[in-house]
Design a protein around this motif. Sequence first.
Motif, short mmCIF file in Angstrom:
data_model
loop_
_atom_site.label_atom_id
_atom_site.label_comp_id
_atom_site.label_asym_id
_atom_site.label_seq_id
_atom_site.Cartn_x
_atom_site.Cartn_y
_atom_site.Cartn_z
N THR A 63 4.38 33.04 -14.07
CA THR A 63 4.26 34.48 -14.21
C THR A 63 3.12 34.90 -13.29
N VAL A 64 3.42 35.74 -12.32
CA VAL A 64 2.40 36.17 -11.37
C VAL A 64 2.49 37.67 -11.15
N SER A 65 1.39 38.25 -10.69
CA SER A 65 1.38 39.67 -10.35
C SER A 65 0.84 39.85 -8.93
N GLY A 66 1.27 40.94 -8.29
CA GLY A 66 0.81 41.24 -6.94
C GLY A 66 1.43 42.53 -6.46
N THR A 67 1.10 42.92 -5.24
CA THR A 67 1.70 44.13 -4.67
C THR A 67 3.19 43.89 -4.45
N ILE A 68 3.92 44.98 -4.24
CA ILE A 68 5.36 44.87 -4.00
C ILE A 68 5.63 43.96 -2.81
N ALA A 69 4.94 44.19 -1.71
CA ALA A 69 5.18 43.40 -0.50
C ALA A 69 4.85 41.93 -0.71
N ASP A 70 3.73 41.66 -1.38
CA ASP A 70 3.33 40.27 -1.60
C ASP A 70 4.30 39.56 -2.54
N CYS A 71 4.78 40.25 -3.55
CA CYS A 71 5.74 39.65 -4.48
C CYS A 71 7.08 39.39 -3.79
N GLU A 72 7.51 40.31 -2.93
CA GLU A 72 8.75 40.10 -2.20
C GLU A 72 8.63 38.89 -1.26
N ALA A 73 7.46 38.76 -0.63
CA ALA A 73 7.24 37.61 0.26
C ALA A 73 7.26 36.31 -0.53
N TYR A 74 6.66 36.33 -1.71
CA TYR A 74 6.63 35.13 -2.55
C TYR A 74 8.05 34.74 -2.97
N MET A 75 8.83 35.72 -3.44
CA MET A 75 10.20 35.42 -3.88
C MET A 75 11.04 34.85 -2.75
N GLU A 76 10.85 35.40 -1.56
CA GLU A 76 11.63 34.90 -0.43
C GLU A 76 11.23 33.48 -0.07
N ARG A 77 9.94 33.20 -0.05
CA ARG A 77 9.46 31.86 0.30
C ARG A 77 9.94 30.83 -0.72
N VAL A 78 9.83 31.13 -2.00
CA VAL A 78 10.26 30.19 -3.04
C VAL A 78 11.77 29.98 -2.98
N SER A 79 12.52 31.06 -2.79
CA SER A 79 13.98 30.96 -2.78
C SER A 79 14.49 30.16 -1.59
N GLN A 80 13.70 30.06 -0.53
CA GLN A 80 14.11 29.30 0.65
C GLN A 80 13.99 27.79 0.44
N ASP A 81 13.25 27.38 -0.60
CA ASP A 81 13.13 25.97 -0.94
C ASP A 81 14.44 25.52 -1.59
N PRO A 82 15.14 24.53 -1.01
CA PRO A 82 16.43 24.08 -1.57
C PRO A 82 16.36 23.71 -3.05
N ARG A 83 15.21 23.24 -3.51
CA ARG A 83 15.07 22.87 -4.92
C ARG A 83 15.20 24.07 -5.84
N PHE A 84 14.89 25.26 -5.33
CA PHE A 84 14.89 26.45 -6.17
C PHE A 84 15.95 27.46 -5.75
N LYS A 85 17.01 26.95 -5.13
CA LYS A 85 18.10 27.82 -4.74
C LYS A 85 18.68 28.51 -5.98
N GLY A 86 18.78 29.81 -5.92
CA GLY A 86 19.34 30.56 -7.05
C GLY A 86 18.35 30.86 -8.15
N ILE A 87 17.05 30.59 -7.95
CA ILE A 87 16.06 30.89 -8.97
C ILE A 87 16.11 32.38 -9.32
N ASP A 88 15.98 32.68 -10.58
CA ASP A 88 16.12 34.06 -11.07
C ASP A 88 14.75 34.64 -11.38
N PHE A 89 14.39 35.70 -10.68
CA PHE A 89 13.11 36.37 -10.92
C PHE A 89 13.32 37.60 -11.79
N LYS A 90 12.59 37.68 -12.90
CA LYS A 90 12.55 38.90 -13.70
C LYS A 90 11.40 39.74 -13.16
N ILE A 91 11.67 41.00 -12.86
CA ILE A 91 10.70 41.85 -12.18
C ILE A 91 10.36 43.07 -13.02
#
Length: 340
Positions: free
Chosen positions: A62-90
């Motif tokens: 569970t993390v908090s941040g600005t809209i841009a920073d959170c979008e960057a985080y979600m994109e970076r994590v989702s690009q990891d093959p281990r976390f393909k399809g990870i579901d973020f509640k926003i």
Amino acid sequence: MNTTPNLSPSLESEPLPYRVLLYYCFTPIEDPTALRNEQHALCIELNLRGRIIVASEGLNGTVSGTIADCEAYMERVSQDPRFKGIDFKIEGAQGHTFRKINVRVKEEIVHAGLPHLKPYQKTGKHLTPAEFKSLMQNDPNVVVVDMRSNYEHNLGKFKNALTFDMENFRELPEHLAEIEHLKDKKILTYCTGGIKCEKATALLLEAGFQDVYQLHGGIIKYGAEAGGEDFEGKCYVFDGRVAVDVNQVNPTILTECYVCGTKSDNMVNCANPTCNRHTVICQTCLENLDGGCSIECKTHPEKRPYDGSGKYERVSNGYNPEIGFRQQARELRKSKEETH
């Protein structure tokens, strides 16, 4: 690549400058320490704050941040093959809901005391909020079961849901006998963000239950996508907000003020740190008692100043975010020395 999930209507119509991300993924992790260091560095880079747990069974945060920073985080994590399809509640927020970033390696990403259960191998059937709502409201063979602790479901729960009298999730195996007679029913489980149900439904299947389901994305996603209908009270969350509204359709208040007994859902901590009672106190009583839960606490010499919120930061457990970088630096130096 755009991996940002759709925002709820409330986020679109009333944009707030920050986001709170709630997420998890059960997947085999060969080197939890390496992932811990990667996550730590990424959050520092993006100025995210919160709590993240890494284990050999996956990732939970569970993390908090600005809209841009959170979008960057979600994109970076989702690009990891281990976390393909990870579901973020926003969810939207006015600012950071945590003081700092805390990333740790533990045996489980949800403390269940059940490390042998692997939800990525076997778990209950996932239901979308719409599917959960339809079954809950229309199927007479359904039993809805809350998999959260007392302080959570006392503040809010689904209408007619069964609850367990437990102080923490680790006690769940001790309570399975209470629903043993319901093995011929459809068991619909739910929790805050979905992670507890992954282990809970795996445990139910191991215990011989056959028709087991879970609300995918938990209460948070149900509120965003299904309007929160028939969720009574508020949802307890594990950040500085403490509790959030869920039901936009037929909201109710379940709890009463600890001091005067009037209906209230204002969850706070007593300002007296030696008491620190975590309970519901209405705003009027909180102001009259200067943040305390009693006259004794109001006049206690160690009472913390009351700032109008009734929410106090936890005492630091000594975790220092920079320790992770020092550890990474040592490991990198050692690796270079070994290869030269």
